[in-house]
Write a protein that holds these residues in place. Sequence first.
Motif, PDB file in Angstrom:
ATOM      1  N   PHE A 130      37.955  32.805  48.471  1.00 13.31           N
ATOM      2  CA  PHE A 130      37.700  33.639  47.313  1.00 13.31           C
ATOM      3  C   PHE A 130      36.215  33.722  46.990  1.00 13.31           C
ATOM      4  O   PHE A 130      35.806  33.653  45.852  1.00 13.31           O
ATOM      5  N   SER A 131      35.384  33.900  47.999  1.00  7.63           N
ATOM      6  CA  SER A 131      33.950  34.039  47.770  1.00  7.63           C
ATOM      7  C   SER A 131      33.598  35.428  47.290  1.00  7.63           C
ATOM      8  O   SER A 131      32.482  35.690  46.911  1.00  7.63           O
ATOM      9  N   ALA A 132      34.576  36.362  47.324  1.00  5.54           N
ATOM     10  CA  ALA A 132      34.440  37.699  46.763  1.00  5.54           C
ATOM     11  C   ALA A 132      33.239  38.449  47.304  1.00  5.54           C
ATOM     12  O   ALA A 132      32.350  38.863  46.593  1.00  5.54           O
ATOM     13  N   LYS A 133      33.186  38.631  48.612  1.00  2.00           N
ATOM     14  CA  LYS A 133      32.091  39.360  49.232  1.00  2.00           C
ATOM     15  C   LYS A 133      32.247  40.846  48.952  1.00  2.00           C
ATOM     16  O   LYS A 133      33.149  41.499  49.429  1.00  2.00           O
ATOM     17  N   GLN A 148      45.357  35.059  58.219  1.00  2.00           N
ATOM     18  CA  GLN A 148      44.393  34.080  57.730  1.00  2.00           C
ATOM     19  C   GLN A 148      44.219  34.172  56.225  1.00  2.00           C
ATOM     20  O   GLN A 148      43.175  33.866  55.702  1.00  2.00           O
ATOM     21  N   SER A 149      45.237  34.643  55.543  1.00  2.00           N
ATOM     22  CA  SER A 149      45.188  34.710  54.083  1.00  2.00           C
ATOM     23  C   SER A 149      44.984  33.324  53.508  1.00  2.00           C
ATOM     24  O   SER A 149      45.476  32.339  54.037  1.00  2.00           O
ATOM     25  N   PRO A 150      44.273  33.215  52.361  1.00  2.00           N
ATOM     26  CA  PRO A 150      44.098  31.895  51.752  1.00  2.00           C
ATOM     27  C   PRO A 150      45.391  31.278  51.277  1.00  2.00           C
ATOM     28  O   PRO A 150      45.452  30.115  50.946  1.00  2.00           O
ATOM     29  N   PHE A 151      46.478  32.066  51.230  1.00  2.00           N
ATOM     30  CA  PHE A 151      47.734  31.526  50.743  1.00  2.00           C
ATOM     31  C   PHE A 151      48.684  31.173  51.872  1.00  2.00           C
ATOM     32  O   PHE A 151      49.789  30.739  51.630  1.00  2.00           O
ATOM     33  N   THR A 247      31.966  50.331  46.725  1.00  2.00           N
ATOM     34  CA  THR A 247      33.129  50.057  45.875  1.00  2.00           C
ATOM     35  C   THR A 247      34.389  49.681  46.645  1.00  2.00           C
ATOM     36  O   THR A 247      35.136  48.781  46.241  1.00  2.00           O
ATOM     37  N   ASP A 248      34.656  50.365  47.759  1.00  2.00           N
ATOM     38  CA  ASP A 248      35.942  50.211  48.445  1.00  2.00           C
ATOM     39  C   ASP A 248      35.976  48.936  49.289  1.00  2.00           C
ATOM     40  O   ASP A 248      35.973  48.961  50.519  1.00  2.00           O
ATOM     41  N   THR A 249      36.009  47.820  48.592  1.00  2.00           N
ATOM     42  CA  THR A 249      35.983  46.503  49.227  1.00  2.00           C
ATOM     43  C   THR A 249      37.395  46.030  49.551  1.00  2.00           C
ATOM     44  O   THR A 249      38.391  46.536  49.035  1.00  2.00           O
ATOM     45  N   ASN A 250      37.460  45.023  50.388  1.00  2.00           N
ATOM     46  CA  ASN A 250      38.731  44.467  50.863  1.00  2.00           C
ATOM     47  C   ASN A 250      39.349  43.580  49.789  1.00  2.00           C
ATOM     48  O   ASN A 250      38.694  42.687  49.252  1.00  2.00           O
ATOM     49  N   VAL A 251      40.609  43.820  49.470  1.00  2.00           N
ATOM     50  CA  VAL A 251      41.314  42.981  48.496  1.00  2.00           C
ATOM     51  C   VAL A 251      42.559  42.347  49.125  1.00  2.00           C
ATOM     52  O   VAL A 251      43.471  41.918  48.427  1.00  2.00           O
ATOM     53  N   SER A 252      42.579  42.280  50.455  1.00  2.00           N
ATOM     54  CA  SER A 252      43.772  41.813  51.162  1.00  2.00           C
ATOM     55  C   SER A 252      44.117  40.358  50.872  1.00  2.00           C
ATOM     56  O   SER A 252      45.254  39.931  51.074  1.00  2.00           O
ATOM     57  N   GLU A 253      43.143  39.568  50.375  1.00  2.00           N
ATOM     58  CA  GLU A 253      43.427  38.167  50.081  1.00  2.00           C
ATOM     59  C   GLU A 253      44.433  38.015  48.932  1.00  2.00           C
ATOM     60  O   GLU A 253      45.011  36.938  48.737  1.00  2.00           O
ATOM     61  N   LEU A 254      44.665  39.096  48.193  1.00  2.00           N
ATOM     62  CA  LEU A 254      45.649  39.042  47.116  1.00  2.00           C
ATOM     63  C   LEU A 254      47.082  39.210  47.611  1.00  2.00           C
ATOM     64  O   LEU A 254      48.029  38.945  46.875  1.00  2.00           O
ATOM     65  N   LYS A 255      47.253  39.670  48.848  1.00  2.00           N
ATOM     66  CA  LYS A 255      48.584  40.024  49.343  1.00  2.00           C
ATOM     67  C   LYS A 255      49.565  38.863  49.246  1.00  2.00           C
ATOM     68  O   LYS A 255      50.666  39.000  48.695  1.00  2.00           O
ATOM     69  N   ASN A 256      49.198  37.716  49.784  1.00  2.00           N
ATOM     70  CA  ASN A 256      50.142  36.603  49.805  1.00  2.00           C
ATOM     71  C   ASN A 256      50.361  35.986  48.430  1.00  2.00           C
ATOM     72  O   ASN A 256      51.407  35.392  48.173  1.00  2.00           O
ATOM     73  N   LEU A 279      43.148  48.612  46.075  1.00  2.00           N
ATOM     74  CA  LEU A 279      44.020  47.962  45.097  1.00  2.00           C
ATOM     75  C   LEU A 279      45.363  48.680  45.035  1.00  2.00           C
ATOM     76  O   LEU A 279      46.421  48.039  44.995  1.00  2.00           O
ATOM     77  N   ILE A 280      45.315  50.018  45.039  1.00  2.00           N
ATOM     78  CA  ILE A 280      46.555  50.792  44.970  1.00  2.00           C
ATOM     79  C   ILE A 280      47.366  50.617  46.248  1.00  2.00           C
ATOM     80  O   ILE A 280      48.592  50.394  46.205  1.00  2.00           O
ATOM     81  N   SER A 281      46.704  50.686  47.393  1.00  2.00           N
ATOM     82  CA  SER A 281      47.448  50.548  48.651  1.00  2.00           C
ATOM     83  C   SER A 281      48.003  49.131  48.814  1.00  2.00           C
ATOM     84  O   SER A 281      49.017  48.934  49.488  1.00  2.00           O
ATOM     85  N   LEU A 282      47.358  48.129  48.208  1.00  2.00           N
ATOM     86  CA  LEU A 282      47.898  46.769  48.227  1.00  2.00           C
ATOM     87  C   LEU A 282      49.314  46.754  47.651  1.00  2.00           C
ATOM     88  O   LEU A 282      50.228  46.156  48.231  1.00  2.00           O
ATOM     89  N   PHE A 283      49.502  47.418  46.525  1.00  2.00           N
ATOM     90  CA  PHE A 283      50.820  47.457  45.889  1.00  2.00           C
ATOM     91  C   PHE A 283      51.756  48.445  46.570  1.00  2.00           C
ATOM     92  O   PHE A 283      52.935  48.155  46.776  1.00  2.00           O
ATOM     93  N   GLU A 284      51.233  49.619  46.928  1.00  2.00           N
ATOM     94  CA  GLU A 284      52.073  50.654  47.523  1.00  2.00           C
ATOM     95  C   GLU A 284      52.592  50.241  48.910  1.00  2.00           C
ATOM     96  O   GLU A 284      53.779  50.363  49.208  1.00  2.00           O
ATOM     97  N   ASP A 285      51.709  49.777  49.773  1.00  2.00           N
ATOM     98  CA  ASP A 285      52.076  49.479  51.161  1.00  2.00           C
ATOM     99  C   ASP A 285      52.997  48.273  51.280  1.00  2.00           C
ATOM    100  O   ASP A 285      53.723  48.145  52.269  1.00  2.00           O
ATOM    101  N   ASN A 286      52.939  47.377  50.282  1.00  2.00           N
ATOM    102  CA  ASN A 286      53.754  46.163  50.347  1.00  2.00           C
ATOM    103  C   ASN A 286      54.944  46.197  49.389  1.00  2.00           C
ATOM    104  O   ASN A 286      55.636  45.195  49.233  1.00  2.00           O
ATOM    105  N   ASN A 287      55.155  47.354  48.761  1.00  2.00           N
ATOM    106  CA  ASN A 287      56.288  47.529  47.853  1.00  2.00           C
ATOM    107  C   ASN A 287      56.311  46.503  46.724  1.00  2.00           C
ATOM    108  O   ASN A 287      57.372  46.024  46.327  1.00  2.00           O
ATOM    109  N   PHE A 288      55.120  46.158  46.227  1.00  2.00           N
ATOM    110  CA  PHE A 288      55.042  45.288  45.057  1.00  2.00           C
ATOM    111  C   PHE A 288      55.290  46.127  43.807  1.00  2.00           C
ATOM    112  O   PHE A 288      54.733  47.213  43.667  1.00  2.00           O
TER     113      PHE A 288
END
Length: 444
Positions: A130-133, A148-151, A247-256, A279-288
């Motif tokens: 979670f160094s938030a690059k 390789q998710s942190p979770f 702006t369009d940074t990676n938020v994939s670490e939130l997936k798990n 952020l939107i595709s994180l929820f849409e693509d994973n059906n959250f």
Amino acid sequence: MAPFPETEIMTIKRLEVALRKMDLKLLKDGAYKLHEKYHGGYKFEYLDLLKEIFMEVSNNASIPNDIKDILAPTIEDILSQQGISTDTSTSPYEALNQNRVSSLTSLSYSPNTFEESQVQEQKINAFDAFSAKSDEKPENQNKISYSQSPFSAKPFEEFSMNTQTTETKTASVEVPQVENETPIAQETLQTEEKTPIQTKNIAIFYGQDNSNEKKKNILNFKKLISNSQNGSIEEILKLLCEINTQTDTNVSELKNLFEQLQKTQHKLSLTTNVSSKYLISLFEDNNFSYSFKNNNQEAQTKLIPIFGLSNLFVCKNCKEKYLNKNSEISSLILECPKCKSPMFPDFYSNQDNGELNLDYYSEALISLANSEVWFIVHPVMEEKAIASLLSNALKLNTKIKDIFILDKDINTRENFRSLFSSINPEVKINIQMSALEDFLNLVR
């Protein structure tokens, strides 16, 4: 904001550095600092680190007695108050039968000397994850590997996570058959083990670093579109391209994280300073299950991007809004479906002379103020809007019980703990290396 008093971890850091470099002047100064802190009534938490320092001081013949006579008894008193043995032949890490990760250095410590510990290989941990690059941008969010998710399990092997150990032992151990034990007793035991956790309101804050250049670009963009005759369309489009890149940074670490939380019945809110379209595709693509810009009470997670989104467009004329859920295409300007005027991305800046979307800010404030648990990832003290939001929400919150803070920088964690403790001394604030594990254990 006035500087906080020296934190416990900074006092310990001074002693560790002094021992590593054998800087006797610094060590003596640290000994007096620790002595003063202890006799001021401070309750210490990093007891494992203090035990290691106590062992090093006690067993190091090159440390003068005048320093030992201050430092060793002080640490001994601190440990004894907490019921911890001061036997210098046994490391606290050996007693736990595992390698722990130092909250101070993020190095895997074993019961070796300080010099040996310094040359050990630095390992991946939750704070590194979670160094938030802010400059990390996926080429295609749908193709990102989350292995390789942190979770996931492997990055946490070095933590010797209690939850994983417990689950493994539970699965492999059979309940012995006792002659006098009745089936009713066994059934009662199983029922108690499966008691469901009470549903909670959980507020998650997820932060990434925003560069000053990005903030200036957003301010400039807002000025151009508000007074378009002073700027050409070419200038606006060029500026938008640059802002989207920032702006369009990676938020994939939130997936798990959300994969874990969706298995629960808790109601969630995700407040973030991230404006990435992913952020939107994180929820849409994973059906959250999520809601955004509506009051869908059935959704589990409410998304609150406090500085807007790169793929949320607002009509300059009629204020109609449109969310582009297709993350594979980065649109710069859209045509309003209602009045056919230009639609621009809904960006906001947290600069002193910038503006905030009061709807987003109010929604975030209410969600944080009504939540019993906060899980905060990479809060940024320098972003005044965020620090103010969190502190104001805590002042209004009468339900809060637990706050978990996750960040690779110990100073960030300590500063926010001091800020929150000054507002509500009763709340339990976890900034340990096990913060993520402890949070998941609490809400499962």
